[in-house]
Structures are given as C-alpha cells and as structure tokens.
Scaffold this active site. Structure first.
Site, mmCIF file in Angstrom:
data_model
loop_
_atom_site.group_PDB
_atom_site.id
_atom_site.type_symbol
_atom_site.label_atom_id
_atom_site.label_comp_id
_atom_site.label_asym_id
_atom_site.label_seq_id
_atom_site.Cartn_x
_atom_site.Cartn_y
_atom_site.Cartn_z
ATOM 1 N N GLU A 197 -2.447 -0.490 -2.584
ATOM 2 C CA GLU A 197 -3.659 0.348 -2.708
ATOM 3 C C GLU A 197 -3.332 1.841 -2.691
ATOM 4 O OE1 GLU A 197 -7.293 -0.950 -1.408
ATOM 5 O OE2 GLU A 197 -6.664 -2.994 -0.993
HETATM 6 C C1 LIG Z 1 1.505 -7.489 0.184
HETATM 7 C C2 LIG Z 1 0.943 -6.888 -1.070
HETATM 8 C C3 LIG Z 1 -0.326 -7.253 -1.474
HETATM 9 C C4 LIG Z 1 -0.840 -6.748 -2.659
HETATM 10 N N1 LIG Z 1 -2.093 -7.140 -3.085
HETATM 11 C C5 LIG Z 1 -2.550 -6.736 -4.284
HETATM 12 C C6 LIG Z 1 -3.783 -7.217 -4.799
HETATM 13 O O1 LIG Z 1 -4.490 -7.975 -4.130
HETATM 14 N N2 LIG Z 1 -4.172 -6.828 -6.025
HETATM 15 C C7 LIG Z 1 -3.454 -5.972 -6.772
HETATM 16 O O2 LIG Z 1 -3.870 -5.663 -7.885
HETATM 17 N N3 LIG Z 1 -2.266 -5.481 -6.328
HETATM 18 C C8 LIG Z 1 -1.801 -5.841 -5.093
HETATM 19 N N4 LIG Z 1 -0.596 -5.368 -4.637
HETATM 20 C C9 LIG Z 1 0.191 -4.504 -5.493
HETATM 21 C C10 LIG Z 1 0.227 -3.051 -5.038
HETATM 22 O O3 LIG Z 1 -1.004 -2.453 -5.193
HETATM 23 C C11 LIG Z 1 1.329 -2.321 -5.800
HETATM 24 O O4 LIG Z 1 2.529 -2.856 -5.307
HETATM 25 C C12 LIG Z 1 1.298 -0.820 -5.613
HETATM 26 O O5 LIG Z 1 0.239 -0.274 -6.344
HETATM 27 C C13 LIG Z 1 2.585 -0.121 -6.017
HETATM 28 O O6 LIG Z 1 3.005 -0.512 -7.272
HETATM 29 P P1 LIG Z 1 4.510 -0.995 -7.537
HETATM 30 O O7 LIG Z 1 4.808 -1.988 -6.485
HETATM 31 O O8 LIG Z 1 4.598 -1.403 -8.929
HETATM 32 O O9 LIG Z 1 5.368 0.290 -7.259
HETATM 33 P P2 LIG Z 1 5.727 1.440 -8.310
HETATM 34 O O10 LIG Z 1 4.475 1.974 -8.882
HETATM 35 O O11 LIG Z 1 6.739 0.933 -9.257
HETATM 36 O O12 LIG Z 1 6.383 2.516 -7.373
HETATM 37 C C14 LIG Z 1 7.736 2.479 -6.938
HETATM 38 C C15 LIG Z 1 8.038 3.732 -6.127
HETATM 39 O O13 LIG Z 1 7.853 4.905 -6.934
HETATM 40 C C16 LIG Z 1 6.939 5.774 -6.336
HETATM 41 N N5 LIG Z 1 6.101 6.409 -7.349
HETATM 42 C C17 LIG Z 1 5.534 5.817 -8.427
HETATM 43 N N6 LIG Z 1 4.834 6.706 -9.132
HETATM 44 C C18 LIG Z 1 4.956 7.892 -8.493
HETATM 45 C C19 LIG Z 1 4.443 9.204 -8.709
HETATM 46 N N7 LIG Z 1 3.635 9.481 -9.740
HETATM 47 N N8 LIG Z 1 4.792 10.173 -7.847
HETATM 48 C C20 LIG Z 1 5.576 9.906 -6.767
HETATM 49 N N9 LIG Z 1 6.084 8.696 -6.505
HETATM 50 C C21 LIG Z 1 5.766 7.697 -7.352
HETATM 51 C C22 LIG Z 1 6.109 4.870 -5.437
HETATM 52 O O14 LIG Z 1 5.465 5.600 -4.404
HETATM 53 C C23 LIG Z 1 7.114 3.898 -4.925
HETATM 54 O O15 LIG Z 1 7.806 4.472 -3.863
HETATM 55 C C24 LIG Z 1 -0.071 -5.844 -3.423
HETATM 56 C C25 LIG Z 1 1.193 -5.456 -2.986
HETATM 57 C C26 LIG Z 1 1.687 -5.971 -1.806
HETATM 58 C C27 LIG Z 1 3.057 -5.549 -1.355
#
Ligand SMILES: Cc1cc2nc3c(=O)[nH]c(=O)nc-3n(C[C@H](O)[C@H](O)[C@H](O)COP(=O)(O)OP(=O)(O)OC[C@H]3O[C@@H](n4cnc5c(N)ncnc54)[C@H](O)[C@@H]3O)c2cc1C
Length: 806
Positions: free
Chosen positions: A764
């Site tokens: 989130e």
């Molecule tokens: C336990 C769990 C439950 C979840 N439940 C749901 C759910 O119910 N529904 C749903 O849709 N999603 C869900 N998610 C997904 C979650 O919302 C995403 O994992 C989250 O939005 C981050 O995306 P990503 O994992 O692809 O990380 P990425 O976006 O790939 O980010 C990787 C790293 O890069 C950094 N980063 C990325 N972009 C930037 C930027 N512009 N500036 C600075 N830093 C940046 C991030 O902060 C992070 O450190 C869940 C995740 C977990 C772990």
C-alpha cells in the site's frame, strides 16, 4: 447610536447559504445570532474550497459574520435540553432541515411554541412544507432549473445556463429576512409568534418578475435572449473598438440622445425605431446599424460621451476590477475586520446604509463551536456542568473542536475486539503462524460480531459506525496478529469502502450488502508481477465485447486470494493511455477463468493468505464495471486512502503489542541484580515505543476525523501510514532487542511481530513512495483535487441538509 435589531435573539440552525445569508443580514442589523452547528461536522460550507485562508473557507466566511457558533447534538436528550433553554427567551429560530426533520426530533413548531409562545420559526426548504415535492431536498441548481430561470438564461442558440452565483439561495435568504421582519411586526401588534414557510422554488418564481408576467399575460414562452432584454431595446452588450460594454437605453428620449451621439439622427423619427415597442419588434434590423457605429470608438470615449448625455452604460468588470472601482470603494462595499486567525480579513460590505442605525460588523465569522462554553454559561450552566458535558461529547457534542477521548461506543468496540483477540486469537496464533495456516473461522466470528462492515452504513448491511471505529478494530486485531487485521483492511478498507464510494446502487445492493454482513469476502487486485509501485505499468487487459468485458492477466501478492468471493480487479481498457487507460471491475470467484494460488514461504503474515490471481478470458458483465472506463487509477488510489488508513491503525496495534510485551519482560528479567527496565538504555527503547505509539495513533485519528468530515485525506493518510509503519518496524525490532535471545524464538510473540512488521512498510505504498509523496506535498508539487465521488461523511443518516448549493 443603537442598531436597528438590537435585542432581537435568533437561534440559527441553518447551514450552507440561504439561511446563513438571511441571519447574517439580521446580524448586521444588530440581532444576536447564535449559530448552532452539528456536533461532529459543523456547517458544510466550512469544508467547501479552495480557497481556504488559515483553515477557513472563503465560502463560509461570506455568510457568517455577526454570529456566535456553538455545537450541539440535537438528537441527544441533553442537546435538546440546551436547545430548549436557548429557545425560551429567543425571538426567532431559522432552520433549513428537510421537511419534517425538526418534528421527527420532537423540536417542531408546536413544541417551540409550547416553550415560547412568541417564537417565530422560519423554515427554509427546497419546495416548502406542502405539495407533492415537499420531501425532496432543495439544491439551488435544481431550483434554477425547475423555476425556468436557466431556460431564459444563456445565448439564444446555446444551452440553458445557470447564473454565476447561487442566486435562488440568495433571493430566498432575502425573502426569509422580509418574512421574519414582518412576523416581528405582527408580533408587536398581537403578541403572537408564527411559523414562516419559505421555499426556494417559490422565491425564485417570484423573482422571475417581468419574465413570468410576459408569459402569464402574453401566453408566449419566453426565450433565451443572451445579453438582450425581452422588453427593452437597445439594452444589451455591444462590441466597441477595444472590447465590450453594456448600453441600456431605457426610454425614447435616451434613444434620441443616443442616436445623436452615434450620428444616426435619421433613426430617431424612423417609425420602425421611434418607440421602445417598435424597437423591440424591429430589434433584428436596429442592432446591426448601432453595432456598426459603436465599433468606431473605444470604451473610454463612448463612456465619456454617454455619461455626458445621461445614457446608461457600463464596463463589464471582472470581480477584481469591480472591487477596485472608486464607486465601490466609496460605498464601503469592502470592509476589513478582525479575525483570530486571519489578519485584516476582507469581507463584502452591507448594502443597507441606514442613516440612524448603520449596520456594523461586531463579530468575525465564528470558528467552529467558538462560543459553545460561553453560551452554555449564559443560559445558566455551571462550569462544572459544562466540564461534565465535554466529557460526554457524544451526547452534547463537540463542545471542544478536538476531542482526544473515545466515545462510549468506540470504547465498547475496543473492549469487544480486545476480548475476542485475547480469547480466540492469542491462544492459537503461535500454532497457526508455525503451520502457515489461515483460520477461516476467525472471519466468520468477525462477521458475527459485525466487525466486517463496521463503518459501512446500516442501509448497506454494516454497523454504521464512524471511520475511527474501523481504526480501533484494526489496532486491536493487529495486537492479536497481522493476518486478521490484514483481512479487515483488504475486505473493508480496500474493497467494501470502495464500493460504498464508487458503486452504483445496484452494485452496492449486490456486492456491498453481503460483504458488509461478512457473508461474502472481498479482496483487491492491483499489483502485478511487473507493476507494484508503478501501477500504470500493469499488463492485464479488459476488452469490451458486447455486454461484457473479457479480462486477461495475472495479479500477484493479493491478500485473501484463496478466501475472497469478490475481487476488485484493475485492468487496462486502453493500453496506450497509462494511468488513464485503467478501469476497475468487480470479479466474482465463480466467473469462469478465475484461478488463485497462495504464496508460501513468506517472511511474515504466515497465518494469512496471500497469493496470485490468474484471469483467463474471464467474462465480466459491463454492469460490474466500477466507475467509468479509464477511472480505475483514481478509484485504486482512493481505495488506498482507506486501505492505508487501516494499515496505519494496524501498525499502531503492533507498536502497542511490542510495548506491552516489552514492559512485561522488563519487569520479569533481571541482569546485574536489577530488572532490565531499570537500565537507562532499555528505558530509551521503551520511551521511544511510547512516543511513537502516541504519535502514530494521533496521525491515524486525524485521518479518520477527516474521513468522518467528508474531507479528502490522501496526504494525512499517507503520512499516518508512513510514520506508523516505520515506527512499528522499529518498535518490533526493539522489542526483540529488549527480549535478548528469548526474543529470537517464537516462544515469545515479539519475533513474530518483527517478521509481521516488514510487509506494511512495503505494501500500500512503500516507505519510499510515501516519503516522496510527503516531500512533494510540502514542496507544492502535489495537490489533492476533489474526487467525483467522495467517501460519504459520517454520521451516515444525517443527510438532512435541505439546501446544498455548491
Ligand atoms: C504481504 C503483502 C500483501 C500484499 N497484498 C496486496 C493486495 O492485497 N493487493 C495488491 O494489489 N497488492 C498487494 N501487495 C503488493 C504491494 O502493494 C506491492 O508489493 C507494493 O506496492 C510494492 O510493489 P513491488 O513489490 O512491486 O515493489 P517495487 O515497486 O518494484 O519497488 C521496489 C523498491 O523500489 C522502490 N521504489 C520503486 N519506485 C520508486 C520511486 N519512484 N521512488 C523511490 N523508490 C522507489 C520501492 O520503494 C522498493 O524499495 C501485497 C504485498 C505484500 C508484501
């Protein structure tokens, strides 16, 4: 010099514009006006902006000077008693609730008359206290439409047009003033009060004056004439060499002088134009002749010539030009007043220039509930009684603008969830966490306790409590384990509240009602293997095919993936349009082509269910599209405003749990001959947890209060989520540290807290995304605009406002 209405006391229950405008005029004339505001929300115009200045909305400031404000819950017995005390020696009550609302509360005219036979009650509604529309709410815009006003406004060939201000409300305010002054005069003669029934529609019809008469007498449908007058010519806007100006020739003598100035003397005795009647009839040939000549000179030159020969004319001012016009300044139509927050507050002056009793601005537009305690004292309440009332703010309501105490209802929900967690989660959670087992029975129990739709209105199957009660539920659940808090976050925060905000009535009935009751479970599918923080990079597609959309793609990290009955799924209807190409859909698990699979081996939320959702040629009815095509990104972000709120509240619960476990252990464990709590470096960790618990909870409740008030809260919710989740991670980490090696095994709960505290820093909106958001807000690079569909404000059943002109 006394003021004209000195000694007249008005209790003003009205909100928005017509009523407040009326009472402001009476206040300008010297009446004492006590503005009674809703004990939780206040006059809705306080939130209508921008522009805001020092937290006050320009809209509110325009109609509320010369009043005092007190907050009162008119539904509670204690609030009614205060109202009775106020009415006993008042002269006038003004109100604009929907027809029958005051009667429903036992505060109708009969009751007021029993308390005070001299009372005058002015009731403003859209359509009046009688007739087939009496129960409909009245909006200025609707009245402008229904009164015919819009149909006669605008260009002849254009669409009907509304007037640039809420003119029906303004006229109604003026008529209400007239009604009240007449009733006061009647009372002077007879000693009796009376009820005044004022309808916006009636007032606007009355203000159609000659246009109404043209129809009634002439039996022809009046048409839109743009800037022309239906009964006078030439009387309109003309283009001159350097712009436009209004020329209003009102009689034949003026016309003769006008023609001479334009060197068109031959028109004066031309029988087609010699009289006003003939000019109106031959307008189409006359105007082009005049227009040709007028193009030959500038605004300033024409004005000088017309003024010299007494031809009514005027420039078309912008509002800023008007306020700088020497005439406007000379008439003191801009006044400067004092205000506790706004130095030299500028307000519109009064047009009532009374020679013996001139109007005076005695009070600034009051802050919300500014004089509550003072007014209570005036009607005889002691300081001790007022203090007692403050404590019971749920009854008397909002005596203080900020209240840091929970209401009785919130306290009882807190206790209920705590008991449930202690009895039904705590004893089992270690085992469930070890076995990576999600216990569905917990969701059934949460449904039985009405906790799966705690802040969903009762009309949609929920418990109808406020948004901060949802936060309390999440805080207490997380104390038990993050898995069940996550379930409520996703089901209620991300899914049900989004249906409440964006769903059609049919969608609410079909999906929200069973979800709010907990009979069906909702989930939220936004993230994809290649699209996390960068939502617009999603690849899932939705192609329209007749009455269906065909959805393809996959979602990952979806909480409750194997448990949910309904998924909010986001997919691209236009692949090339990035954010604007995303659309939201309600997808049922039973739709052919939906499959799910849990992810195993997670660091935390081991007792939770998280995984993938696969969509292969899933046929989703068009009726299941949430919002418009291309509106999905906005819907997802507004869903996150609610999801993040619950995540932040959960983080508060995790800090509380870390603190609780650490304090207990500090008293149990001894080193160097004393409890470890006596070591200052351990105290430092405890102190940090205590501070962060308080800071995080305040941020959560602030965001919840904004939701209750119906205000946009993306910025405040993001801040709460960021700070609370970071603090929870730190608290859990320190809790393990406080426990030493014992904290490193699941013999104590703190190692689970630490593992569970990591995901909320990622989902989130990651920590980095929220940091960037807050930086952008502070730097002015990001600003939240009002949404097409705001989240309903709380209390839900109080949509009593009769007049809601925006
Ligand atoms: C336990 C769990 C439950 C979840 N439940 C749901 C759910 O119910 N529904 C749903 O849709 N999603 C869900 N998610 C997904 C979650 O919302 C995403 O994992 C989250 O939005 C981050 O995306 P990503 O994992 O692809 O990380 P990425 O976006 O790939 O980010 C990787 C790293 O890069 C950094 N980063 C990325 N972009 C930037 C930027 N512009 N500036 C600075 N830093 C940046 C991030 O902060 C992070 O450190 C869940 C995740 C977990 C772990």
């Amino acid at each position: 010099m006394g003021l004209a209405l000195e000694g007249v006391k008005i209790i003003d229950l009205s909100r928005v514009l017509a009523g407040p405008f009326c009472t402001m005029i009476l206040g300008d004339l010297g009446a004492e006006v006590i503005k009674i505001e809703h004990h939780q929300n206040g006059d809705e115009t306080r939130f209508w902006g921008p522009p805001f200045v020092e937290g006050e909305s320009a809209y509110y400031l325009c109609a509320n000077r010369n009043k005092e404000s007190m907050t009162l819950n008119l539904k509670a017995e204690e609030g009614k008693e205060v109202f009775r005390q106020l009415v006993k020696d008042a002269d006038i009550v003004v109100q604009n609730f929907k027809t029958g609302t005051l009667d429903k509360w036992g505060l109708g005219y009969e009751q007021l008359n029993e308390w005070n036979s001299k009372i005058i009650l002015a009731s403003i509604t859209g359509f009046g206290q009688s007739g087939p529309y009496k129960d409909l709410p009245g909006y200025d815009y609707i009245i402008q439409a229904m009164s015919g006003l819009m149909n006669i406004t605008g260009e002849e060939a254009g669409s009907p047009m509304k007037v640039g201000v809420a003119i029906s409300d303004v006229i109604t305010g003026l008529y209400t003033c007239i009604g009240i002054l007449s009733a006061l005069q009647h009372r002077q003669h007879t000693g009796e009060g009376q009820e005044i029934d004022i309808a916006l529609l009636d007032c606007q019809i009355s203000a159609l004056v000659n246009v109404a008469s043209n129809y009634l007498v002439g039996q022809t449908e009046p048409k839109r004439l743009g800037n022309r007058h239906p009964n006078i010519a030439p009387y309109q806007v003309f283009t001159v060499a350097d712009g436009e100006m209004v020329i209003a020739v009102g009689n034949d003598q003026q016309f003769a002088r006008f023609c001479n100035i334009l060197e068109l003397a031959e028109l004066i005795n031309d029988k087609r134009y010699a009289t006003n009647r003939s000019r109106v009839e031959n307008r189409s040939s006359l105007i082009p002749i005049l227009q040709r000549e007028l193009l030959k000179n500038s605004k300033q030159n024409w004005k000088r010539l017309f003024d010299e020969h007494a031809i009514p004319n005027g420039p078309i001012h912008t509002i800023s030009e008007m306020f700088n016009d020497p005439q406007v300044l000379a008439r003191e139509m801009v006044i400067e007043g004092n205000h506790p927050h706004i130095p030299s507050l500028k307000l519109t002056g009064s047009p009532l220039k009374l020679s013996k009793s001139p109007v005076k601005v005695r009070h600034h537009p009051p802050l919300y509930g500014e004089q509550t305690a003072e007014i209570l004292q005036r009607v005889g309440y002691t300081r001790a009684e007022i203090k007692e009332m403050k404590k019971k703010s749920s009854d008397i309501g909002g005596i203080m603008m900020m209240n840091f105490e929970l209401t009785e209802e919130q306290e009882s929900v807190k206790k209920l969830v705590r008991r449930f967690v202690d009895n039904e989660i705590m004893p089992n959670i270690q085992e469930w966490d070890r076995k990576q087992h999600f216990e569905p029975r917990i969701l059934e129990r949460l449904s039985e306790l009405q906790l799966m739709g705690v802040c969903i209105p009762e009309q949609y199957g929920g418990a109808g409590m406020d948004y901060n009660t949802l936060a309390i539920v999440c805080e207490e659940l997380e104390r038990g384990d993050t898995a069940y808090r996550t379930a409520v976050s996703v089901h209620t925060g991300l899914n049900s509240m989004t249906l409440l905000q964006w769903g059609t009535e049919e969608q609410k009935q079909k999906y929200l009602v069973p979800q709010a009751k907990g009979v069906k479970i909702g989930a939220f599918g936004l993230t994809e293997p290649n699209a996390g923080s960068d939502v617009a990079a999603m690849n899932s597609t939705a192609k329209k095919d007749g009455d269906y959309y065909i959805l393809n793609g996959s979602k990952t990290w979806i909480s409750l993936c194997d448990v949910a009955d309904h998924f909010l799924v986001f997919a691209k209807t236009d692949h090339d349009a990035a954010h604007k190409g995303i659309t939201a859909f309600i997808v049922e698990r039973t739709f052919a082509g939906v499959e799910t699979k849990a992810i195993k081996g997670k660091l935390g939320i081991r007792a939770g269910n998280t995984g993938e959702v696969f969509l292969s040629d899933v046929k989703v009815p068009v009726a299941n599209r949430l919002g418009e095509e291309g509106e999905g990104f906005k819907i997802a972000m507004s869903a996150l405003d609610n999801g993040r709120f619950t995540v932040a509240a959960g983080a508060v619960g995790l800090i509380a749990a870390s603190l609780e476990a650490s304090v207990k252990y500090c008293h149990e464990r001894k080193t160097f001959g004393k409890e470890i709590g006596k070591h200052q470096l351990v105290q430092q960790m405890i102190a940090k947890m205590t501070a962060n618990l308080e800071i995080s909870r305040l941020l959560v409740f602030k965001a919840g209060s904004l939701k209750n008030a119906g205000k946009r809260n993306t910025k405040e919710t993001s801040l709460a989520k960021w700070i609370a989740c970071d603090a929870a991670f730190e608290a859990a980490n320190d809790a393990v540290q406080v426990h030493g090696a014992y904290g490193y095994s699941d013999e104590y709960p703190v190692e689970r807290y630490l593992r569970n505290s990591k995901a909320p820093v990622i989902y989130e909106g990651t920590r980095e995304i929220h940091t960037v958001m807050q930086g952008e807000y502070a730097l002015g690079y990001r600003e939240d605009k009002p949404l097409r569909n705001p989240l309903p404000s709380w209390p839900f059943e109080e949509e009593e406002v009769a007049i809601q002109q925006r």
